[in-house]
Design a protein around this motif. Sequence first.
Motif, PDB file in Angstrom:
ATOM      1  N   TYR A 131       0.835  -1.207   0.000  1.00  0.00           N
ATOM      2  CA  TYR A 131       0.000   0.000   0.000  1.00  0.00           C
ATOM      3  C   TYR A 131       0.873   1.261   0.000  1.00  0.00           C
ATOM      4  O   TYR A 131       0.548   2.251  -0.677  1.00  0.00           O
ATOM      5  CB  TYR A 131      -0.917   0.005   1.215  1.00  0.00           C
ATOM      6  CG  TYR A 131      -2.090  -0.940   1.107  1.00  0.00           C
ATOM      7  CD1 TYR A 131      -2.504  -1.430  -0.127  1.00  0.00           C
ATOM      8  CD2 TYR A 131      -2.787  -1.345   2.242  1.00  0.00           C
ATOM      9  CE1 TYR A 131      -3.578  -2.297  -0.235  1.00  0.00           C
ATOM     10  CE2 TYR A 131      -3.871  -2.213   2.145  1.00  0.00           C
ATOM     11  CZ  TYR A 131      -4.264  -2.692   0.904  1.00  0.00           C
ATOM     12  OH  TYR A 131      -5.329  -3.552   0.802  1.00  0.00           O
ATOM     13  N   ALA A 135       0.942   4.124  -3.027  1.00  0.00           N
ATOM     14  CA  ALA A 135       0.751   5.570  -2.866  1.00  0.00           C
ATOM     15  C   ALA A 135       1.831   6.352  -3.595  1.00  0.00           C
ATOM     16  O   ALA A 135       1.556   7.379  -4.240  1.00  0.00           O
ATOM     17  CB  ALA A 135       0.733   5.919  -1.379  1.00  0.00           C
ATOM     18  N   SER A 136       3.079   5.898  -3.507  1.00  0.00           N
ATOM     19  CA  SER A 136       4.159   6.612  -4.207  1.00  0.00           C
ATOM     20  C   SER A 136       4.021   6.496  -5.718  1.00  0.00           C
ATOM     21  O   SER A 136       4.307   7.452  -6.452  1.00  0.00           O
ATOM     22  CB  SER A 136       5.517   6.068  -3.758  1.00  0.00           C
ATOM     23  OG  SER A 136       5.678   4.720  -4.149  1.00  0.00           O
ATOM     24  N   TYR A 181      -4.215   9.911  -4.487  1.00  0.00           N
ATOM     25  CA  TYR A 181      -3.011   9.155  -4.125  1.00  0.00           C
ATOM     26  C   TYR A 181      -3.010   8.772  -2.650  1.00  0.00           C
ATOM     27  O   TYR A 181      -2.284   7.861  -2.230  1.00  0.00           O
ATOM     28  CB  TYR A 181      -1.768   9.992  -4.434  1.00  0.00           C
ATOM     29  CG  TYR A 181      -1.644  11.246  -3.596  1.00  0.00           C
ATOM     30  CD1 TYR A 181      -1.004  11.233  -2.371  1.00  0.00           C
ATOM     31  CD2 TYR A 181      -2.182  12.454  -4.035  1.00  0.00           C
ATOM     32  CE1 TYR A 181      -0.889  12.371  -1.597  1.00  0.00           C
ATOM     33  CE2 TYR A 181      -2.076  13.591  -3.272  1.00  0.00           C
ATOM     34  CZ  TYR A 181      -1.441  13.547  -2.064  1.00  0.00           C
ATOM     35  OH  TYR A 181      -1.345  14.682  -1.306  1.00  0.00           O
ATOM     36  N   TRP A 182      -3.824   9.436  -1.834  1.00  0.00           N
ATOM     37  CA  TRP A 182      -3.851   9.205  -0.394  1.00  0.00           C
ATOM     38  C   TRP A 182      -4.696   7.994   0.001  1.00  0.00           C
ATOM     39  O   TRP A 182      -4.663   7.569   1.165  1.00  0.00           O
ATOM     40  CB  TRP A 182      -4.408  10.436   0.313  1.00  0.00           C
ATOM     41  CG  TRP A 182      -5.668  10.962  -0.340  1.00  0.00           C
ATOM     42  CD1 TRP A 182      -5.735  11.927  -1.302  1.00  0.00           C
ATOM     43  CD2 TRP A 182      -7.010  10.526  -0.109  1.00  0.00           C
ATOM     44  NE1 TRP A 182      -7.036  12.135  -1.683  1.00  0.00           N
ATOM     45  CE2 TRP A 182      -7.843  11.282  -0.957  1.00  0.00           C
ATOM     46  CE3 TRP A 182      -7.594   9.587   0.731  1.00  0.00           C
ATOM     47  CZ2 TRP A 182      -9.232  11.118  -0.986  1.00  0.00           C
ATOM     48  CZ3 TRP A 182      -8.970   9.426   0.709  1.00  0.00           C
ATOM     49  CH2 TRP A 182      -9.774  10.184  -0.144  1.00  0.00           C
ATOM     50  N   PRO A 184      -4.475   4.673  -0.687  1.00  0.00           N
ATOM     51  CA  PRO A 184      -3.737   3.550  -0.104  1.00  0.00           C
ATOM     52  C   PRO A 184      -3.231   3.810   1.310  1.00  0.00           C
ATOM     53  O   PRO A 184      -3.098   2.863   2.103  1.00  0.00           O
ATOM     54  CB  PRO A 184      -2.573   3.341  -1.083  1.00  0.00           C
ATOM     55  CG  PRO A 184      -3.057   3.894  -2.372  1.00  0.00           C
ATOM     56  CD  PRO A 184      -3.900   5.068  -1.995  1.00  0.00           C
ATOM     57  N   CYS A 185      -2.955   5.064   1.654  1.00  0.00           N
ATOM     58  CA  CYS A 185      -2.539   5.370   3.025  1.00  0.00           C
ATOM     59  C   CYS A 185      -3.674   5.137   4.014  1.00  0.00           C
ATOM     60  O   CYS A 185      -3.444   4.669   5.140  1.00  0.00           O
ATOM     61  CB  CYS A 185      -2.047   6.809   3.105  1.00  0.00           C
ATOM     62  SG  CYS A 185      -0.560   7.157   2.119  1.00  0.00           S
ATOM     63  N   ARG A 218       3.406   9.743   3.991  1.00  0.00           N
ATOM     64  CA  ARG A 218       2.307  10.403   3.282  1.00  0.00           C
ATOM     65  C   ARG A 218       2.583  11.892   3.113  1.00  0.00           C
ATOM     66  O   ARG A 218       2.202  12.491   2.093  1.00  0.00           O
ATOM     67  CB  ARG A 218       1.005  10.186   4.059  1.00  0.00           C
ATOM     68  CG  ARG A 218      -0.235  10.737   3.348  1.00  0.00           C
ATOM     69  CD  ARG A 218      -1.265  11.179   4.329  1.00  0.00           C
ATOM     70  NE  ARG A 218      -0.749  12.150   5.264  1.00  0.00           N
ATOM     71  CZ  ARG A 218      -0.600  13.431   4.986  1.00  0.00           C
ATOM     72  NH1 ARG A 218      -0.893  13.901   3.780  1.00  0.00           N
ATOM     73  NH2 ARG A 218      -0.113  14.260   5.887  1.00  0.00           N
ATOM     74  N   CYS A 221       4.637  12.409   0.076  1.00  0.00           N
ATOM     75  CA  CYS A 221       3.802  12.293  -1.137  1.00  0.00           C
ATOM     76  C   CYS A 221       3.013  13.567  -1.369  1.00  0.00           C
ATOM     77  O   CYS A 221       2.909  14.056  -2.505  1.00  0.00           O
ATOM     78  CB  CYS A 221       2.861  11.097  -1.002  1.00  0.00           C
ATOM     79  SG  CYS A 221       3.671   9.483  -0.953  1.00  0.00           S
TER      80      CYS A 221
END
Length: 514
Positions: A131, A135-136, A181-182, A184-185, A218, A221
Amino acid sequence: MTVSYTLKVAEARFGGFSGLLLRWRGSIYKLLYKEFFLFVALYAVLSIIYRLLLTQEQRHVYAQVARYCNRSANLIPLSFVLGFYVTLVVNRWWSQYTSIPLPDQLMCVISASVHGVDQRGRLLRRTLIRYANLASVLVLRSVSTRVLKRFPTMEHVVDAGFMSQEERKKFESLKSDFNKYWVPCVWFTNLAAQARRDGRIRDDIALCLLLEELNKYRAKCSMLFHYDWVSIPLVYTQVVTIAVYSFFGLSLVGRQFVEPEAEAAKPQKPLESGQAPTPALGDLDMYVPLTTLLQFFFYAGWLKVGTADGHASLLCGDVGTGSAPTLGKKMWGPEPRKHCLCHLQVAEQIINPFGEDDDDFETNQLIDRNLQVSLLSVDEMYQNLPPAEKDQYWDEDQPQPPYTVATAAESLRPSFLGSTFNLRMSDDPEQSLQVEASPASGRPAHAAQTPLLGRFLGAGAPSPAISLRNFGRARATPRTPHLLRLRAEEGGDPEAASRIEEEAAESGDEALEP
């Protein structure tokens, strides 16, 4: 691919940087040769027109215009404007690199906090780090043309193993107008909380540490995305560009060779009898303006540091919301996949180290490295320790690793003990005596203060003018009464003089009391 020349400049030697001037890849020659040839061609055209096509009267007018352009070019503060701009660009470039998320700290915390050698424990650790890598990848797809070309659609992300089909459906079902993109965090935090409830994470402290490392990851990112979103103000970039182009536009005309002015042809010194008049020498007729070309190389190359021209064939689609961009015929794996044709040519005219220039960041290699290292640390290396053994310096009080013949001379150098270690002290033994502060020194010493210094130090602060001779003693007899007695005697008043002398003796006795 990033151009690395660190090994070439590892040692300071004669002509160390000269060898770097012969490189082409990533060099200023490759970046600037088109503009350089254009500037030389325009300069040659104007020079030919002036020398061959203009009449004498037209040359005179052209000379006036050239002198005006040369004076005007010197009024542009080019070094000042470019200096601030390039400093801002370089600082921003390095900050963007430090904002690239790396999973090294997070993977160590996962390996130490999420326990279990069974299938469930292994699945939790691999899913958590996957995960983080997902995100990256999502944020790099939004800022890097190389990564977007590698993963043009979310289907490519699934095929690469960063996301499952179920996770893709869950991801695309979340409706948002902003970059996701957040997501998966958030999956990471929910899965970590579930692992805590199941006892895979044994205490809340370990869970807190795990979430803190995730928040740092995070945050990088997010910072990377905002660097791509918020550019250097367009006004600043326009001012710098206009200043450079204006300077060299004026230099094209102002740096041409022109005939000297009429005043310059007159003799500068009075002529002697019988001496023939000799006109003053004008400027040297340089067919190739070396200094002007060097200025163009420096200033235009400086501007190129801040503005990089890159052309990338990107794909139509909403990258932020996760909708699949469309592509023509694209090879992915052994079989081609068909998509609708929709190409978008994007020209980058702003500071962007995530493009496809020679010195841009190797984002695809970073993705490969992060995935491989992180999965290795949480899976194969989990509780896979070498046996603990005594080291070879177990019985030695002062361990000393060996040197090779090439580095043996370094072992003879004394160790650094501090900058004052070899300070030569005074040979006077009185300078090394220790004194104690008397309790009387804590009382206010008003007589030892200057009026101006007393305002800043306060009434009870001693003056720094107190010498070591008076240190530890009470204040001495003031000298002011002797001066008053002398003035009283000169004024013819012996009674006042004797009275002042008695008061001075009494104050001296009080000062000598312990």
